[in-house]
Design an enzyme around this catalytic site. Sequence first.
Site, short mmCIF file in Angstrom:
data_model
loop_
_atom_site.label_atom_id
_atom_site.label_comp_id
_atom_site.label_asym_id
_atom_site.label_seq_id
_atom_site.Cartn_x
_atom_site.Cartn_y
_atom_site.Cartn_z
N TRP A 103 0.82 -1.21 0.00
CA TRP A 103 0.00 0.00 0.00
C TRP A 103 0.85 1.26 0.00
O TRP A 103 0.52 2.23 -0.69
CB TRP A 103 -0.98 -0.01 1.17
CG TRP A 103 -2.04 -1.05 0.98
CD1 TRP A 103 -2.26 -2.15 1.77
CD2 TRP A 103 -3.02 -1.14 -0.08
NE1 TRP A 103 -3.30 -2.90 1.28
CE2 TRP A 103 -3.78 -2.30 0.15
CE3 TRP A 103 -3.31 -0.36 -1.19
CZ2 TRP A 103 -4.82 -2.70 -0.70
CZ3 TRP A 103 -4.35 -0.75 -2.05
CH2 TRP A 103 -5.09 -1.90 -1.79
N ASP A 173 -1.36 6.53 6.49
CA ASP A 173 -2.48 5.70 6.04
C ASP A 173 -2.73 4.66 7.13
O ASP A 173 -1.93 3.75 7.33
CB ASP A 173 -2.11 5.02 4.71
CG ASP A 173 -3.16 4.04 4.22
OD1 ASP A 173 -4.18 3.84 4.92
OD2 ASP A 173 -2.96 3.46 3.13
N LYS A 197 -12.03 -1.60 6.39
CA LYS A 197 -11.17 -2.59 7.02
C LYS A 197 -11.60 -2.81 8.47
O LYS A 197 -12.09 -3.86 8.82
CB LYS A 197 -9.70 -2.16 6.95
CG LYS A 197 -9.21 -1.82 5.54
CD LYS A 197 -9.06 -3.07 4.68
CE LYS A 197 -8.95 -2.81 3.18
NZ LYS A 197 -7.79 -2.07 2.74
C1 LIG Z 1 -7.27 -1.50 1.53
C2 LIG Z 1 -6.23 -0.49 1.70
C3 LIG Z 1 -6.09 0.60 0.83
C4 LIG Z 1 -6.97 0.78 -0.39
O1 LIG Z 1 -8.28 1.01 -0.02
P1 LIG Z 1 -9.43 1.30 -1.08
O2 LIG Z 1 -10.52 1.79 -0.22
O3 LIG Z 1 -9.72 0.00 -1.74
O4 LIG Z 1 -8.95 2.31 -2.03
C5 LIG Z 1 -5.09 1.52 1.08
N1 LIG Z 1 -4.29 1.39 2.13
C6 LIG Z 1 -4.40 0.36 3.01
C7 LIG Z 1 -3.46 0.28 4.16
C8 LIG Z 1 -5.37 -0.61 2.81
O5 LIG Z 1 -5.47 -1.63 3.67
#
Ligand SMILES: *Cc1c(COP(=O)(O)O)cnc(C)c1O
Length: 360
Positions: A103, A173, A197
């Site tokens: 990511w 993030d 998540k």
């Molecule tokens: C799933 C995830 C993303 C991407 O998320 P989307 O909502 O599908 O764009 C980005 N960063 C992390 C750490 C993730 O787990």
Amino acid sequence: MEYGRIFNFSAGPAIMPVEVLEEVAAEVLNYRGSGMSVMEMSHRSKVFETIRNEAEADLRILMGIPDNYKVLFIQGGATLQFAMVPINLLQNGVADYIVTGAWSEKAYKEARKYGKINLLASGKASNYSAIPDVSDLPVSPDADYVYICENETIHGTTYSELPNTRGKILVSDQSSMFLSKPCNVADYGMIYAGVQKNVGPAGMVVAIIREDLIRKDLDPKTPVYLRYDTHAENDSMYNTPNSWAIYVCGKVFKYLLRNGGLAEMDKRNIEKAKILYDYLDESKLFHGTVAAKDRSLMNVPFVTGDAEKDAAAVKAMKEAGFENLKGHKSVGGLRASIYNAMPKEGVEALVDFLKKYEGV
Ligand SMILES: *Cc1c(COP(=O)(O)O)cnc(C)c1O
């Protein structure tokens, strides 16, 4: 289990608290006498305004968000933030990225379209099985920010300590660890998380950003939706927001508040992850793939060391009612995501199954 539900170890969209789903179910035909569901009501209505305001207020209490930070609800997933962060935060045109897995690598690649983006540190040499030493990094003097992905969902790593940014603002993030433990918001310039998540349904990001970082002097061609000032000045209601996600996340925030808040989640998450890691440390068949100090409490990748054996184990687990344990296609093996809503019983049942499968 209740309602015939199974233990769902999906990385995302992922398990949610049954209590929250029950509340949503009870309100889905007629939200509190409004005669309609939240999906069907105007986002400009008084009823929805209350839902939105309470969601933000509850999140502020949960995380202890300081008054000089804005809370934004934005669509486009965490992926859109990979672009929005550099579009909005680059002033000198320079930023430093720490790449610790899939990511942060995606975020790094996206940011490179917008400025001089330095790879400050990388975990690639260890196949992203460890977080590099971030205590003394050569942060660029002109960097507008330092960027991390605090929990790598696919590789299963997490930071035990935040990097020393030498006074530069930190952008994190937190998608797959958001609200899993207490967080000192003031340590960051900006935090964002896709909520599918560890919180709620897909389709929304919560962004928490220090007010002075929200700029007005962006390139005038910047699409209006991609500007943080647009969302900040309109209480995230410049256009139609993901009202359903705001509503359901609001319920999760309330659920977390009445269950002891983030300190209690942390305690439970440490306890749950230990059950699985202790087993993996002892197992002769499976082993974890991440350096002990950098192990995620949320996403636990593990392998047998043989792709065929891994696949056979995933199949057997599925047949036994443990769903979504296949590792991400880019890394293979197995992965158990054990977010806030995964009960301890789910992890215990998984470990019991793995032990039997192994024959111990
Ligand atoms: C799933 C995830 C993303 C991407 O998320 P989307 O909502 O599908 O764009 C980005 N960063 C992390 C750490 C993730 O787990």
